[in-house]
Design a protein around this motif. Structure first.
Motif, PDB file in Angstrom:
ATOM      1  N   LYS A  86       0.818  -1.206   0.000  1.00 16.08           N
ATOM      2  CA  LYS A  86       0.000   0.000   0.000  1.00 16.08           C
ATOM      3  C   LYS A  86       0.859   1.266   0.000  1.00 16.08           C
ATOM      4  N   THR A  87       1.962   1.245   0.730  1.00 10.70           N
ATOM      5  CA  THR A  87       2.805   2.432   0.851  1.00 10.70           C
ATOM      6  C   THR A  87       3.331   2.916  -0.502  1.00 10.70           C
ATOM      7  N   PRO A  88       3.973   2.064  -1.312  1.00  9.87           N
ATOM      8  CA  PRO A  88       4.442   2.577  -2.608  1.00  9.87           C
ATOM      9  C   PRO A  88       3.292   2.945  -3.536  1.00  9.87           C
ATOM     10  N   LEU A  89       2.198   2.241  -3.447  1.00 11.10           N
ATOM     11  CA  LEU A  89       1.053   2.584  -4.301  1.00 11.10           C
ATOM     12  C   LEU A  89       0.516   3.981  -3.965  1.00 11.10           C
ATOM     13  N   MET A  90       0.510   4.322  -2.690  1.00 11.02           N
ATOM     14  CA  MET A  90       0.048   5.663  -2.299  1.00 11.02           C
ATOM     15  C   MET A  90       0.996   6.741  -2.806  1.00 11.02           C
ATOM     16  N   SER A  91       2.312   6.468  -2.751  1.00 13.94           N
ATOM     17  CA  SER A  91       3.282   7.429  -3.280  1.00 13.94           C
ATOM     18  C   SER A  91       3.096   7.609  -4.776  1.00 13.94           C
ATOM     19  N   ILE A  92       2.956   6.506  -5.487  1.00 11.94           N
ATOM     20  CA  ILE A  92       2.748   6.571  -6.938  1.00 11.94           C
ATOM     21  C   ILE A  92       1.489   7.369  -7.254  1.00 11.94           C
ATOM     22  N   GLN A  93       0.408   7.051  -6.549  1.00 10.87           N
ATOM     23  CA  GLN A  93      -0.850   7.749  -6.800  1.00 10.87           C
ATOM     24  C   GLN A  93      -0.724   9.242  -6.499  1.00 10.87           C
ATOM     25  N   GLY A  94      -0.079   9.582  -5.378  1.00 10.31           N
ATOM     26  CA  GLY A  94       0.053  10.997  -5.004  1.00 10.31           C
ATOM     27  C   GLY A  94       0.831  11.793  -6.030  1.00 10.31           C
ATOM     28  N   ALA A  96       1.462  10.894  -9.192  1.00  5.70           N
ATOM     29  CA  ALA A  96       0.779  10.855 -10.495  1.00  5.70           C
ATOM     30  C   ALA A  96      -0.367  11.862 -10.531  1.00  5.70           C
ATOM     31  N   GLU A  97      -1.150  11.926  -9.472  1.00  6.26           N
ATOM     32  CA  GLU A  97      -2.254  12.897  -9.430  1.00  6.26           C
ATOM     33  C   GLU A  97      -1.721  14.331  -9.420  1.00  6.26           C
ATOM     34  N   GLY A  98      -0.618  14.556  -8.679  1.00  2.00           N
ATOM     35  CA  GLY A  98      -0.028  15.899  -8.647  1.00  2.00           C
ATOM     36  C   GLY A  98       0.462  16.339 -10.004  1.00  2.00           C
ATOM     37  N   ILE A  99       1.082  15.428 -10.733  1.00  2.00           N
ATOM     38  CA  ILE A  99       1.559  15.753 -12.090  1.00  2.00           C
ATOM     39  C   ILE A  99       0.374  15.948 -13.022  1.00  2.00           C
ATOM     40  N   LYS A 100      -0.618  15.070 -12.932  1.00  2.00           N
ATOM     41  CA  LYS A 100      -1.801  15.160 -13.802  1.00  2.00           C
ATOM     42  C   LYS A 100      -2.553  16.469 -13.572  1.00  2.00           C
ATOM     43  N   ASP A 101      -2.694  16.873 -12.303  1.00  2.00           N
ATOM     44  CA  ASP A 101      -3.454  18.081 -11.972  1.00  2.00           C
ATOM     45  C   ASP A 101      -2.641  19.355 -12.164  1.00  2.00           C
ATOM     46  N   GLY A 102      -1.380  19.215 -12.538  1.00  2.00           N
ATOM     47  CA  GLY A 102      -0.544  20.388 -12.776  1.00  2.00           C
ATOM     48  C   GLY A 102       0.036  20.990 -11.513  1.00  2.00           C
ATOM     49  N   ILE A 103      -0.082  20.321 -10.390  1.00  2.00           N
ATOM     50  CA  ILE A 103       0.498  20.829  -9.140  1.00  2.00           C
ATOM     51  C   ILE A 103       2.018  20.755  -9.213  1.00  2.00           C
ATOM     52  N   PHE A 104       2.520  19.666  -9.801  1.00  2.00           N
ATOM     53  CA  PHE A 104       3.962  19.509  -9.963  1.00  2.00           C
ATOM     54  C   PHE A 104       4.311  19.809 -11.416  1.00  2.00           C
TER      55      PHE A 104
END
Length: 173
Positions: A86-94, A96-104
């Motif tokens: 679960k831990t690496p999956l949460m990092s990947i999701q966080g 990926a969502e940040g890049i997708k949403d333009g935050i990063f």
């Protein structure tokens, strides 16, 4: 005729007594085996009996203890494995969502992508280790101890954690 009748009665009573001494422990043993079959390990009790039946009863009781320990170990393993996955999956999701949403963007997006790649590699390593653990159960002498660089592990863990949205906004400003 009387002696023959008394002999038959005594033989019958002795056979009944011997049969009960053999059949009762076997019936009790069957009940204990049913408890093992239904995985009610804490309820299994040692059937007191002598001879070979006693030996079998002791073996069943010992097996019950081993199966109970195995079940606890297996449950703990699945809890740990689910956390480790679960831990690496949460990092990947966080990330990926940040890049997708333009935050990063820019360097932060590159760093996020690097973390995603590292976490995917980590997931592959965890799955490989789980396969190795499955082999450990069936084969002896496969496991080798290894040192873990704790400082490097802590640094990687901090880097893997996606920054909160407030921290991400600070990076963008």
């Amino acid at each position: 005729m009387i002696i023959l009748s008394v002999g038959i009665i005594v033989a019958f009573l002795l056979s009944m007594l011997i049969t009960r001494r053999l059949v009762k422990p076997l019936g009790d043993l069957r009940k204990e085996l049913n408890k093992v079959e239904t995985r009610r390990f804490s309820e299994v009790q040692l059937v007191e009996s002598g001879g070979e039946i006693g030996d079998v009863a002791k073996a069943v009781y010992d097996l019950d203890g081993k199966l109970e320990k195995y079940q606890r170990t297996q449950k703990q393993f699945f809890q740990n494995a689910s956390h480790e996955l679960k831990t690496p999956l949460m990092s990947i999701q966080g990330y990926a969502e940040g890049i997708k949403d333009g935050i990063f963007t820019g360097d932060h997006a590159d760093k996020g992508l690097d973390v995603i790649v590292k976490e995917c590699e980590r997931l592959k390593k965890i799955v490989t280790e789980m396969i190795l653990l499955a082999k450990l159960e069936s084969e002896e002498g496969i496991f080798h101890m290894d040192r873990v660089p704790v400082r490097e592990l802590i640094t990687e863990t901090v880097e893997r954690r996606p920054p909160s949205s407030l921290t991400a906004r600070r990076y963008l400003e």
